[in-house]
Write a protein that holds these residues in place. Structure first.
Motif, PDB file in Angstrom:
ATOM      1  N   THR A  61       0.830  -1.210   0.000  1.00 12.10           N
ATOM      2  CA  THR A  61       0.000   0.000   0.000  1.00 12.10           C
ATOM      3  C   THR A  61       0.866   1.261   0.000  1.00 12.10           C
ATOM      4  O   THR A  61       0.494   2.273  -0.598  1.00 12.10           O
ATOM      5  CB  THR A  61      -0.939   0.012   1.221  1.00 12.10           C
ATOM      6  N   THR A  62       2.016   1.191   0.650  1.00 15.09           N
ATOM      7  CA  THR A  62       2.918   2.349   0.643  1.00 15.09           C
ATOM      8  C   THR A  62       3.514   2.564  -0.743  1.00 15.09           C
ATOM      9  O   THR A  62       3.615   3.705  -1.218  1.00 15.09           O
ATOM     10  CB  THR A  62       4.052   2.146   1.667  1.00 15.09           C
ATOM     11  N   TYR A 109       1.121   4.209  -2.995  1.00 17.37           N
ATOM     12  CA  TYR A 109       0.962   5.640  -2.705  1.00 17.37           C
ATOM     13  C   TYR A 109       2.058   6.478  -3.351  1.00 17.37           C
ATOM     14  O   TYR A 109       1.870   7.668  -3.607  1.00 17.37           O
ATOM     15  CB  TYR A 109       0.977   5.861  -1.186  1.00 17.37           C
ATOM     16  N   TYR A 124      -4.512   5.012  -3.798  1.00 12.87           N
ATOM     17  CA  TYR A 124      -3.827   6.019  -2.986  1.00 12.87           C
ATOM     18  C   TYR A 124      -4.366   6.058  -1.551  1.00 12.87           C
ATOM     19  O   TYR A 124      -3.644   6.388  -0.617  1.00 12.87           O
ATOM     20  CB  TYR A 124      -3.970   7.400  -3.627  1.00 12.87           C
ATOM     21  N   SER A 125      -5.644   5.750  -1.363  1.00 12.82           N
ATOM     22  CA  SER A 125      -6.238   5.848  -0.017  1.00 12.82           C
ATOM     23  C   SER A 125      -5.883   4.659   0.868  1.00 12.82           C
ATOM     24  O   SER A 125      -6.007   4.736   2.096  1.00 12.82           O
ATOM     25  CB  SER A 125      -7.768   5.956  -0.130  1.00 12.82           C
ATOM     26  N   THR A 145      -3.085   3.164   1.823  1.00 15.28           N
ATOM     27  CA  THR A 145      -2.016   3.247   2.831  1.00 15.28           C
ATOM     28  C   THR A 145      -2.493   3.949   4.102  1.00 15.28           C
ATOM     29  O   THR A 145      -2.126   3.565   5.211  1.00 15.28           O
ATOM     30  CB  THR A 145      -0.773   3.946   2.245  1.00 15.28           C
TER      31      THR A 145
END
Length: 245
Positions: free
Chosen positions: A71-72, A75, A104-105, A107
């Motif tokens: 997830t990072t 982003y 993008y959301s 993380t």
């Protein structure tokens, strides 16, 4: 021409122009509706995806690092590159923008949900298990309510950032107010740029206030604790002042 004989604010290209608001009101409404729609859908889908990922990261320690790392990494992908990668899959459509914003959301949402669940005291879980709570009941009736402050805090950050990032959807024609900002920048149309930007900021503020109100509504016990802490500080301050006096 303006009624006073001088050039109108549109002709003078002023930053603040009531004539622009009056003549382009439908265009502004349409862009705002599209902006709100894309933001709401993106955040809701992001929440639905983030929740099971956070549960996976909590229950399987080996999965935590890959989930948080992935997830990072998502982003950090530049928005233009993200849309370029997604367009062959979804075509030029709102789905490209929504999918990018969901990624993008993640993380923010995954980390906050995970932090909220891990902050639940172990003795509370043990007490619930002792009362016969199964895993699902423990999660939805005990852990999730206690994790709500952290969850909603993450939701607020994700929502505000998504309101701002929706504007980048203008590169594929689905950026809501971002479309007006982009067209205004192209022709240096000051009123269009300023009005769309202000509306975008107002949307973010309204969304944050609504979610803050939702948090207060869903977690009344936090207000009791805050009042108790404030009362304790007041009593300590009063006692110290009395001792000095």
């Amino acid at each position: 021409m303006a009624s006073g004989g001088g050039p109108s604010c549109l002709e003078a290209n002023d930053w603040i122009c009531g004539e622009y608001l009056r003549t382009r009101s439908q265009e502004l409404v349409d862009a705002t509706v599209q902006h709100v729609g894309i933001t709401v859908v993106s955040v809701l889908i992001g929440l639905l995806v983030a929740f099971p990922l956070a549960l996976l990261a909590r229950r399987r320690r080996g999965a935590a690092a890959p989930v948080l790392g992935l997830t990072t990494v998502l982003y950090t992908v530049p928005s233009l590159a993200m849309f370029a990668l997604l367009t062959p899959v979804f075509g030029v459509s709102p789905a490209v923008v929504v999918t990018g914003l969901v990624m993008y959301s993640l993380t923010i949402l995954v980390r906050n949900i995970l932090a909220g669940l891990e902050a639940v005291p172990a003795e509370v879980r043990e007490a619930a298990r002792g009362m016969g709570y199964g895993s699902a009941r423990l999660l939805f009736e005990v852990e999730l309510p206690l994790a709500l402050p952290a969850l909603v805090a993450g939701l607020r950050i994700a929502t505000v950032s998504t309101v701002a990032m929706t504007t980048i959807g203008s590169v594929v024609g689905y950026g809501g107010l971002g479309n007006l900002i982009a067209s205004g920048m192209e022709g240096f149309f000051k009123a269009e740029v300023l009005t769309a930007s202000v509306l975008c900021v107002l949307l973010a503020l309204v969304a944050d206030l609504l979610l803050m109100g939702l948090q207060r509504l869903l977690t009344p016990w936090t207000r009791g604790r805050a009042r108790a802490r404030a009362g304790g500080r007041f009593r300590r301050t009063a006692a110290a002042a009395k001792a000095v006096g």
